[in-house]
Scaffold this motif. Structure first.
Motif, PDB file in Angstrom:
ATOM      1  N   LEU A 307      51.162 105.436  14.517  1.00 28.21           N
ATOM      2  CA  LEU A 307      50.788 105.145  13.135  1.00 28.21           C
ATOM      3  C   LEU A 307      51.933 105.412  12.163  1.00 28.21           C
ATOM      4  CD1 LEU A 307      47.189 106.626  13.239  1.00 28.21           C
ATOM      5  CD2 LEU A 307      47.775 104.202  12.985  1.00 28.21           C
ATOM      6  N   ALA A 308      52.853 106.306  12.548  1.00 27.46           N
ATOM      7  CA  ALA A 308      54.005 106.593  11.689  1.00 27.46           C
ATOM      8  C   ALA A 308      55.149 105.611  11.922  1.00 27.46           C
ATOM      9  CB  ALA A 308      54.489 108.021  11.937  1.00 27.46           C
ATOM     10  N   GLY A 309      54.954 104.656  12.835  1.00 25.92           N
ATOM     11  CA  GLY A 309      55.956 103.628  13.050  1.00 25.92           C
ATOM     12  C   GLY A 309      56.947 103.907  14.156  1.00 25.92           C
ATOM     13  N   HIS A 310      56.661 104.887  15.012  1.00 25.73           N
ATOM     14  CA  HIS A 310      57.572 105.231  16.106  1.00 25.73           C
ATOM     15  C   HIS A 310      57.146 104.529  17.393  1.00 25.73           C
ATOM     16  CE1 HIS A 310      59.401 108.081  13.479  1.00 25.73           C
ATOM     17  NE2 HIS A 310      58.355 108.890  13.449  1.00 25.73           N
ATOM     18  N   ARG A 311      58.044 103.754  17.976  1.00 22.03           N
ATOM     19  CA  ARG A 311      57.703 102.995  19.172  1.00 22.03           C
ATOM     20  C   ARG A 311      57.678 103.855  20.429  1.00 22.03           C
ATOM     21  NH1 ARG A 311      60.625  97.429  21.428  1.00 22.03           N
ATOM     22  NH2 ARG A 311      59.211  97.142  23.223  1.00 22.03           N
ATOM     23  N   CYS A 408      41.663 104.199  15.207  1.00 19.98           N
ATOM     24  CA  CYS A 408      40.524 103.321  15.494  1.00 19.98           C
ATOM     25  C   CYS A 408      40.288 102.273  14.409  1.00 19.98           C
ATOM     26  CB  CYS A 408      39.244 104.134  15.685  1.00 19.98           C
ATOM     27  SG  CYS A 408      39.149 104.971  17.285  1.00 19.98           S
ATOM     28  N   LEU A 409      40.876 102.446  13.239  1.00 18.20           N
ATOM     29  CA  LEU A 409      40.719 101.445  12.175  1.00 18.20           C
ATOM     30  C   LEU A 409      41.483 100.171  12.498  1.00 18.20           C
ATOM     31  CD1 LEU A 409      40.920 103.661   8.955  1.00 18.20           C
ATOM     32  CD2 LEU A 409      38.906 102.933  10.253  1.00 18.20           C
ATOM     33  N   GLY A 410      42.429 100.245  13.450  1.00 20.93           N
ATOM     34  CA  GLY A 410      43.097  99.046  13.921  1.00 20.93           C
ATOM     35  C   GLY A 410      44.117  98.448  12.987  1.00 20.93           C
ATOM     36  N   GLU A 411      44.611  99.241  12.030  1.00 24.71           N
ATOM     37  CA  GLU A 411      45.589  98.726  11.078  1.00 24.71           C
ATOM     38  C   GLU A 411      46.471  99.862  10.583  1.00 24.71           C
ATOM     39  OE1 GLU A 411      45.722  96.336   6.767  1.00 24.71           O
ATOM     40  OE2 GLU A 411      43.859  96.463   7.919  1.00 24.71           O
ATOM     41  N   THR A 412      47.782  99.630  10.556  1.00 21.67           N
ATOM     42  CA  THR A 412      48.701 100.648  10.061  1.00 21.67           C
ATOM     43  C   THR A 412      48.719 100.649   8.541  1.00 21.67           C
ATOM     44  OG1 THR A 412      50.619  99.176   9.964  1.00 21.67           O
ATOM     45  CG2 THR A 412      50.164 100.260  12.077  1.00 21.67           C
ATOM     46  N   TYR A 418      46.297  95.718  15.213  1.00 27.50           N
ATOM     47  CA  TYR A 418      46.522  95.867  16.650  1.00 27.50           C
ATOM     48  C   TYR A 418      45.192  96.030  17.356  1.00 27.50           C
ATOM     49  CZ  TYR A 418      46.033 100.625  14.876  1.00 27.50           C
ATOM     50  OH  TYR A 418      45.580 101.735  14.208  1.00 27.50           O
ATOM     51  N   ALA A 419      45.175  95.707  18.631  1.00 23.43           N
ATOM     52  CA  ALA A 419      43.992  95.948  19.460  1.00 23.43           C
ATOM     53  C   ALA A 419      43.990  97.403  19.905  1.00 23.43           C
ATOM     54  CB  ALA A 419      44.020  95.023  20.676  1.00 23.43           C
ATOM     55  N   LEU A 420      42.814  97.992  20.003  1.00 21.96           N
ATOM     56  CA  LEU A 420      42.720  99.395  20.426  1.00 21.96           C
ATOM     57  C   LEU A 420      42.965  99.548  21.925  1.00 21.96           C
ATOM     58  CD1 LEU A 420      39.565 100.614  18.453  1.00 21.96           C
ATOM     59  CD2 LEU A 420      41.946 100.430  17.690  1.00 21.96           C
TER      60      LEU A 420
END
Length: 490
Positions: A307-311, A408-412, A418-420
């Motif tokens: 969620l913080a953008g780290h791959r 679980c909200l499925g959005e950054t 994104y899919a869960l």
């Protein structure tokens, strides 16, 4: 132009380490259900070492229950593949020859392989969701599609419980030696749980068979540990550099490997000690340590890091806020664990931090984040209950839970959807769509998911308050800002 395809040990022209035996001189003795990257970097590697050290007919028939991809990669290579180990001190590679062949998405052929009298062990890495066992009742989950299908048609099984039960029944009728069933998935007391699932499945078909399984089939437990990222184009390229051949089944992992196994194999076993396996009378304490410390912190950093953008995990550990929270989580995990003979938990935590930071391993946070509803009960909720009962710090576990809820909200925060990738994804999306998206309504909806949260947590106002406070921060501020604030509290 690509090099010719790998097909035999004699093909090798590069520096890769070669097997210490001639594969064709050793027969099969193991069927493995779920032949993914982890198995090839772990149990198959240790079996390769065992055959090299002690011989025996212990090669593996791999089974991919749903996909043909692994079979298409391994079968043209006669089961050979390159295992690449990447550490801070460099990269090494080894050619593994323990896999004989792979059966792909073919239940009938899988059942035939399981019934082969030469098979003495069945191992499994089918992930938590693949068993079809309700972990609360320890019985078959009748809502699981494969379980329902196999109970309706037990002679033509497609799922794990159905296949094992049908194979055991046929082998019993034919007078073949019973095989040992060894789970290698991250489930608490995985052997005992699988035993209860198989016996429970059999009891719905034949009570006498169920009693025979309970008395005659060994289900030892085991604890496995090795970080194994998904293979990439660079994995394939490195394998070609190491072998001089194109290897489409190559896998990579960290140097660390651990396998703790309950030593109960009535039909014999390979000399897995040669690969580093540890045999003990009781796996449970080691299993609890790994699930609570490694797997729990892994899930926490995966949700917060993604969620913080780290791959990658290594990127997460370079983020000062999340790195501090990982250390906090490990400290909380240690507080709920009993002392373990020959293990220093503080040193184990330090080793985990070093492994997570390994710059050579590209382990994706999104990969770790999948199947949360299958993983969180044992990784996060069980230690949270222990902390609550002992009046210890529950905030690290509540934080991990809040980050999962935000995931679980499925959005950054930047609007990326994104899919869960969770077996209960449709159910999660349904309950979250039904109400407003405040921290309290999200928390309440997810706490009400059937057969998920322990009742002790559902009923705890203290737990719910902390979870909702953290979740509210991620909604009103941002995930990144919330992580910084949370790290300041440690």
């Amino acid at each position: 132009m690509s090099a010719p395809r790998l097909s035999g040990v004699a093909d090798i022209t590069g520096p890769v380490s070669l097997p210490g035996y001639e594969p064709s001189q050793h027969g099969v003795g193991i069927v493995h259900l779920g032949i993914g990257a982890f198995h090839r970097a772990h149990q198959a590697l240790m079996t390769d070492a065992a055959i090299a050290a002690d011989g025996g007919d212990w090669r593996i028939v791999g089974v991919s229950l749903r996909s043909t991809e692994i079979a298409e990669a391994l079968n043209p290579q006669n089961g050979l593949y390159t295992l690449i180990e990447r550490g801070e001190e460099g990269t090494t590679a080894r050619l593994v020859a323990s896999v004989s062949r792979v059966i792909a998405a073919d239940p009938a052929a899988t059942l035939e392989a399981l019934c082969d009298a030469a098979i003495r062990i069945v191992t499994l890495t089918v992930t938590e969701k693949g068993y079809g066992i309700d972990r609360l009742t320890r019985l078959p989950d009748l809502a699981h599609p494969a379980v329902a299908a196999d109970l309706a048609n037990p002679e033509t099984p497609v799922g794990v419980l159905g296949l094992l039960t049908a194979a055991i029944a046929r082998r019993r009728a034919e007078g073949a030696m019973p095989f040992t069933v060894l789970s290698c998935d991250n489930l608490p007391e995985n052997g005992a749980l699988l035993r209860d699932g198989v016996v429970g499945f059999a009891r719905r078909i034949d009570a006498g068979l169920a009693d025979w399984i309970a008395a005659n089939i060994a289900f030892p437990s085991s604890m496995v540990d090795r970080i194994t990222p998904a293979s990439t184009a660079e994995t394939i390229a490195e394998a070609e550099r190491q072998t001089g051949r194109q290897d489409l089944a190559a896998v990579e992992s960290e140097p660390f490997i651990q396998w703790v196994v309950e030593d109960h194999f009535p039909s014999g076993r390979p000399l897995w000690e040669a690969g580093g396996a540890i045999f003990v009378d009781d796996v449970v304490p080691y299993e609890r340590m790994k699930l609570t410390m490694l797997n729990g912190s892994h899930s926490m950093l995966a949700y917060s890091g993604f969620l913080a953008g780290h791959r990658y995990v290594r990127d997460v550990m370079a983020d000062p806020a999340i790195s501090a929270l990982v250390q906090r989580h490990l400290t909380a995990a240690i507080s709920v664990l009993p002392p373990l003979p020959n293990i220093d938990l503080v040193h184990y935590a330090a080793a985990l931090l070093a492994r997570f930071r390994n710059p050579a391993i590209a382990h994706e946070t999104f990969q770790i984040a999948m199947d949360g509803t299958q993983k969180l009960p044992q990784r996060i909720f069980q230690p949270a209950v222990l902390a609550l009962q002992a009046d210890r710090d529950i905030r690290p576990f509540a934080f991990a839970t809040a980050m999962w809820m935000r995931y679980c909200l499925g959005e950054t925060d930047t609007g990326v959807t994104y899919a869960l990738r969770d077996p209960r994804e449709a159910e999660i999306r349904s309950v979250l769509t039904a109400g407003s998206r405040t921290a309290s309504t999200i928390s309440d909806a997810l706490h009400r998911l059937p057969r998920f949260f322990p009742p002790e947590l559902v009923a705890s106002s203290k737990w719910r308050r902390i979870v909702e406070t953290i979740l509210e921060s991620t909604l009103k501020k941002s995930v990144v800002d919330s992580l910084v604030l949370e790290a300041a509290l440690r």
